[in-house]
Write a protein that holds these residues in place. Sequence first.
Motif, short mmCIF file in Angstrom:
data_model
loop_
_atom_site.label_atom_id
_atom_site.label_comp_id
_atom_site.label_asym_id
_atom_site.label_seq_id
_atom_site.Cartn_x
_atom_site.Cartn_y
_atom_site.Cartn_z
N ASP A 105 -2.40 0.53 -0.16
CA ASP A 105 -3.33 -0.58 -0.34
C ASP A 105 -4.15 -0.42 -1.63
O ASP A 105 -4.56 -1.42 -2.23
N VAL A 106 -4.37 0.82 -2.04
CA VAL A 106 -5.10 1.07 -3.29
C VAL A 106 -4.29 0.55 -4.48
O VAL A 106 -4.83 -0.07 -5.41
N ILE A 107 -2.99 0.80 -4.45
CA ILE A 107 -2.13 0.31 -5.52
C ILE A 107 -2.05 -1.21 -5.49
O ILE A 107 -2.14 -1.87 -6.53
N LYS A 108 -1.90 -1.77 -4.30
CA LYS A 108 -1.84 -3.23 -4.18
C LYS A 108 -3.10 -3.88 -4.71
O LYS A 108 -3.04 -4.86 -5.47
N GLN A 109 -4.27 -3.35 -4.35
CA GLN A 109 -5.52 -3.91 -4.84
C GLN A 109 -5.63 -3.75 -6.35
O GLN A 109 -6.11 -4.64 -7.06
#
Length: 292
Positions: A105-109
């Motif tokens: 989710d960190v990469i997606k954000q």
Amino acid sequence: MILTLLTFGDRLENHYQASFAILTFLKSDLISRVCVVTDRPQYYAYFDERVDIIEINDDIMNDWRGEHDFFWRIKMKAIEAAAKKNSGKDLLYVDSDTFYVKGLDVIKQGLDDNLSFMHEKEGKLAGSTSNTFNKMWRSIAGRTFAGVKIDESSEMWNAGVIALSGNHAQDIIEHAISICDEICQTDCTRRLVEQFAFSVALAHSTKLTAAEMQIGHYWGNKEAWNAKIIEFFMYSKLSNSGMTEDLLRLQEVDLENLPTVYKEKSIKGKVNRLLNKLFPPKEVQYFKGKAI
């Protein structure tokens, strides 16, 4: 997010590494599809409808090497093919010898915030202690490639992971290929040109950051990881389990405590094994996001 991998050739380890990597990423709902660029599509039937195949062959790969016959340009063109097939979608390319642990989710954000990702920063070309970096710097320092000047701030990043927003993925990949092609016209040592071209193109158009806290890369300990992966899939074969069962079993596999880099002291002779047991190895690294 489209998970993308490139595999080719007869060496089975490249394919079972890729299959294991795919399984680790399928733990996350953020992976909407998997795209494998390969000349061995039959090896990925295990994944059924979860994997889309872009089939390649020797003729395609020879063409992808380009006019300067640069082998690792194949990787760049494979990523470009995946981006075109999945136009407008976020792209997460990974090498086969990687694994996902947590925090996608960190990469997606980050992609939503106009960041891009590569696995980890390896350092600047200028003033490096690396012989390869120094050779590259002497060849291309101060020169401009595809509109980007190479200066003392130019950095090399590890290309085991490349994540790009769908808003600009195709443009940045094309830019990276142009940079690569222009550098290949010089006397620059080529071993890391593909990686450097991606580093320069991504940093030029976005804020480039590391994915090392989310994704592991066991480039420096493949023998031990291959043994772990073979054991995993052999159990799957003998127990006649499928992908769904293997995904559940994968939750119990410890991915954080097997070193990603394990370099023993280079001591020749019969005493080698004994000394390596008595004294710590030269270098040991683990997944950077490993829980303390």
